[in-house]
Scaffold this motif. Structure first.
Motif, PDB file in Angstrom:
ATOM      1  N   TYR A   4       0.811  -1.218   0.000  1.00 48.63           N
ATOM      2  CA  TYR A   4       0.000   0.000   0.000  1.00 48.63           C
ATOM      3  C   TYR A   4       0.847   1.271   0.000  1.00 48.63           C
ATOM      4  CZ  TYR A   4      -3.906  -3.093   0.787  1.00 48.63           C
ATOM      5  OH  TYR A   4      -4.844  -4.087   0.647  1.00 48.63           O
ATOM      6  N   ALA A   5       2.126   1.148   0.265  1.00 50.14           N
ATOM      7  CA  ALA A   5       3.022   2.308   0.257  1.00 50.14           C
ATOM      8  C   ALA A   5       3.319   2.701  -1.191  1.00 50.14           C
ATOM      9  CB  ALA A   5       4.318   1.997   1.002  1.00 50.14           C
ATOM     10  N   ALA A   6       3.212   3.986  -1.466  1.00 47.29           N
ATOM     11  CA  ALA A   6       3.352   4.481  -2.844  1.00 47.29           C
ATOM     12  C   ALA A   6       4.671   4.102  -3.494  1.00 47.29           C
ATOM     13  CB  ALA A   6       3.173   5.997  -2.870  1.00 47.29           C
ATOM     14  N   GLN A   7       5.755   4.090  -2.740  1.00 47.65           N
ATOM     15  CA  GLN A   7       7.067   3.841  -3.322  1.00 47.65           C
ATOM     16  C   GLN A   7       7.537   2.384  -3.197  1.00 47.65           C
ATOM     17  OE1 GLN A   7       8.567   6.237  -5.140  1.00 47.65           O
ATOM     18  NE2 GLN A   7       6.672   7.328  -4.717  1.00 47.65           N
ATOM     19  N   CYS A   8       6.687   1.509  -2.702  1.00 49.18           N
ATOM     20  CA  CYS A   8       7.106   0.120  -2.494  1.00 49.18           C
ATOM     21  C   CYS A   8       7.233  -0.620  -3.827  1.00 49.18           C
ATOM     22  CB  CYS A   8       6.121  -0.607  -1.585  1.00 49.18           C
ATOM     23  SG  CYS A   8       6.695  -2.268  -1.158  1.00 49.18           S
ATOM     24  N   PRO A   9       8.366  -1.282  -4.056  1.00 45.91           N
ATOM     25  CA  PRO A   9       8.542  -2.063  -5.286  1.00 45.91           C
ATOM     26  C   PRO A   9       7.561  -3.228  -5.392  1.00 45.91           C
ATOM     27  CG  PRO A   9      10.627  -1.853  -4.091  1.00 45.91           C
ATOM     28  CD  PRO A   9       9.568  -1.264  -3.230  1.00 45.91           C
ATOM     29  N   CYS A  10       6.891  -3.557  -4.301  1.00 49.90           N
ATOM     30  CA  CYS A  10       5.864  -4.605  -4.337  1.00 49.90           C
ATOM     31  C   CYS A  10       4.809  -4.298  -5.397  1.00 49.90           C
ATOM     32  CB  CYS A  10       5.158  -4.721  -2.987  1.00 49.90           C
ATOM     33  SG  CYS A  10       6.176  -5.258  -1.623  1.00 49.90           S
ATOM     34  N   ARG A  11       4.532  -3.023  -5.577  1.00 52.11           N
ATOM     35  CA  ARG A  11       3.495  -2.634  -6.529  1.00 52.11           C
ATOM     36  C   ARG A  11       3.842  -3.032  -7.954  1.00 52.11           C
ATOM     37  NH1 ARG A  11       0.628   3.061  -4.980  1.00 52.11           N
ATOM     38  NH2 ARG A  11      -0.128   2.407  -2.932  1.00 52.11           N
ATOM     39  N   GLU A  12       5.110  -2.939  -8.314  1.00 52.70           N
ATOM     40  CA  GLU A  12       5.530  -3.346  -9.660  1.00 52.70           C
ATOM     41  C   GLU A  12       5.300  -4.842  -9.870  1.00 52.70           C
ATOM     42  OE1 GLU A  12       9.494  -2.085 -10.688  1.00 52.70           O
ATOM     43  OE2 GLU A  12       9.244  -0.239  -9.552  1.00 52.70           O
ATOM     44  N   VAL A  13       5.612  -5.623  -8.842  1.00 52.87           N
ATOM     45  CA  VAL A  13       5.426  -7.074  -8.939  1.00 52.87           C
ATOM     46  C   VAL A  13       3.938  -7.401  -8.980  1.00 52.87           C
ATOM     47  CG1 VAL A  13       5.883  -9.307  -7.843  1.00 52.87           C
ATOM     48  CG2 VAL A  13       7.623  -7.504  -7.792  1.00 52.87           C
ATOM     49  N   LEU A  14       3.144  -6.735  -8.152  1.00 52.60           N
ATOM     50  CA  LEU A  14       1.702  -6.945  -8.162  1.00 52.60           C
ATOM     51  C   LEU A  14       1.117  -6.580  -9.522  1.00 52.60           C
ATOM     52  CD1 LEU A  14      -0.815  -7.748  -6.569  1.00 52.60           C
ATOM     53  CD2 LEU A  14      -0.995  -5.359  -5.832  1.00 52.60           C
ATOM     54  N   ASP A  15       1.580  -5.489 -10.090  1.00 56.32           N
ATOM     55  CA  ASP A  15       1.121  -5.071 -11.417  1.00 56.32           C
ATOM     56  C   ASP A  15       1.441  -6.136 -12.461  1.00 56.32           C
ATOM     57  OD1 ASP A  15       0.094  -3.092 -13.359  1.00 56.32           O
ATOM     58  OD2 ASP A  15       2.187  -3.036 -14.019  1.00 56.32           O
ATOM     59  N   LEU A  16       2.629  -6.709 -12.379  1.00 53.41           N
ATOM     60  CA  LEU A  16       3.028  -7.751 -13.326  1.00 53.41           C
ATOM     61  C   LEU A  16       2.158  -8.992 -13.169  1.00 53.41           C
ATOM     62  CD1 LEU A  16       4.912  -9.063 -15.425  1.00 53.41           C
ATOM     63  CD2 LEU A  16       6.470  -9.591 -13.541  1.00 53.41           C
ATOM     64  N   LEU A  17       1.989  -9.452 -11.941  1.00 53.83           N
ATOM     65  CA  LEU A  17       1.265 -10.703 -11.709  1.00 53.83           C
ATOM     66  C   LEU A  17      -0.239 -10.561 -11.872  1.00 53.83           C
ATOM     67  CD1 LEU A  17       3.273 -12.098  -8.690  1.00 53.83           C
ATOM     68  CD2 LEU A  17       3.423 -12.787 -11.094  1.00 53.83           C
ATOM     69  N   ALA A  18      -0.776  -9.362 -11.628  1.00 53.69           N
ATOM     70  CA  ALA A  18      -2.214  -9.142 -11.760  1.00 53.69           C
ATOM     71  C   ALA A  18      -2.620  -8.899 -13.215  1.00 53.69           C
ATOM     72  CB  ALA A  18      -2.652  -7.967 -10.887  1.00 53.69           C
ATOM     73  N   ASN A  19      -1.665  -8.768 -14.097  1.00 61.06           N
ATOM     74  CA  ASN A  19      -1.933  -8.591 -15.516  1.00 61.06           C
ATOM     75  C   ASN A  19      -2.511  -9.889 -16.073  1.00 61.06           C
ATOM     76  OD1 ASN A  19      -0.816  -9.157 -18.409  1.00 61.06           O
ATOM     77  ND2 ASN A  19      -0.925  -6.935 -18.232  1.00 61.06           N
ATOM     78  N   LYS A  20      -3.601  -9.786 -16.848  1.00 63.82           N
ATOM     79  CA  LYS A  20      -4.252 -11.008 -17.342  1.00 63.82           C
ATOM     80  C   LYS A  20      -3.318 -11.880 -18.163  1.00 63.82           C
ATOM     81  CE  LYS A  20      -6.357  -9.086 -21.510  1.00 63.82           C
ATOM     82  NZ  LYS A  20      -7.601  -8.792 -22.213  1.00 63.82           N
ATOM     83  N   TRP A  21      -2.468 -11.278 -18.997  1.00 62.40           N
ATOM     84  CA  TRP A  21      -1.609 -12.102 -19.847  1.00 62.40           C
ATOM     85  C   TRP A  21      -0.529 -12.797 -19.022  1.00 62.40           C
ATOM     86  CZ3 TRP A  21      -4.330 -13.256 -23.613  1.00 62.40           C
ATOM     87  CH2 TRP A  21      -5.082 -12.330 -24.331  1.00 62.40           C
ATOM     88  N   SER A  22      -0.030 -12.146 -17.989  1.00 63.27           N
ATOM     89  CA  SER A  22       0.945 -12.792 -17.106  1.00 63.27           C
ATOM     90  C   SER A  22       0.305 -13.967 -16.390  1.00 63.27           C
ATOM     91  CB  SER A  22       1.484 -11.809 -16.069  1.00 63.27           C
ATOM     92  OG  SER A  22       2.222 -10.788 -16.675  1.00 63.27           O
ATOM     93  N   ALA A  23      -0.876 -13.737 -15.821  1.00 61.29           N
ATOM     94  CA  ALA A  23      -1.568 -14.798 -15.087  1.00 61.29           C
ATOM     95  C   ALA A  23      -1.885 -15.980 -15.990  1.00 61.29           C
ATOM     96  CB  ALA A  23      -2.842 -14.247 -14.453  1.00 61.29           C
ATOM     97  N   LEU A  24      -2.293 -15.697 -17.215  1.00 59.50           N
ATOM     98  CA  LEU A  24      -2.613 -16.772 -18.153  1.00 59.50           C
ATOM     99  C   LEU A  24      -1.357 -17.487 -18.653  1.00 59.50           C
ATOM    100  CD1 LEU A  24      -5.496 -15.059 -20.150  1.00 59.50           C
ATOM    101  CD2 LEU A  24      -5.694 -16.884 -18.436  1.00 59.50           C
TER     102      LEU A  24
END
Length: 123
Positions: A16-36
């Motif tokens: 939830y922190a704006a600058q956390c690199p976790c968000r980049e990973v979440l963005d990658l994994l939550a992408n439909k094409w990545s998940a598929l």
């Protein structure tokens, strides 16, 4: 106090922190094409063409970019076999296999609840 999550290693990450690199990973994994793509590789190594056929509707450019991002983050290994024609396979790493199950659960949940979701009419 606001959460701070920089790039250095530490004991606590806060997505939830704006600058956390976790968000980049979440963005990658939550992408439909990545998940598929991760789901399609659960059965073992896949060639690009097989992945593209399995992920109906994905363009070669989007699939290439998705696989490249997954490889850069350590979820996928790319192996090139020096044959004619060139043979390239993509395979989940241990890290990729570890995220495959939660993503599969999400895909199954969506399939199981799609009718309920589609029955809700937008206001």
């Amino acid at each position: 106090m606001a959460a701070i999550c920089g790039t250095e290693r530490h004991d606590h990450h806060d997505v939830y922190a704006a600058q956390c690199p976790c968000r980049e990973v979440l963005d990658l994994l939550a992408n439909k094409w990545s998940a598929l793509a991760i789901g399609a590789m659960e059965a073992g190594p896949q060639r690009f063409g097989a992945l593209q056929r399995r992920l109906e509707g994905v363009s070669p450019k989007v699939l290439t970019n998705t696989l490249r991002r997954l490889e850069e983050r350590g979820f996928v290994d790319r192996t090139v076999y020096p044959e004619v024609p060139l043979h390239v396979e993509y395979e989940l790493t241990d890290l990729g296999r570890s995220v495959a199950q939660p993503l599969a659960q999400l895909r199954y949940w969506v399939e199981d609840h799609l009718d309920e979701i589609m029955d809700v009419q937008p206001a």
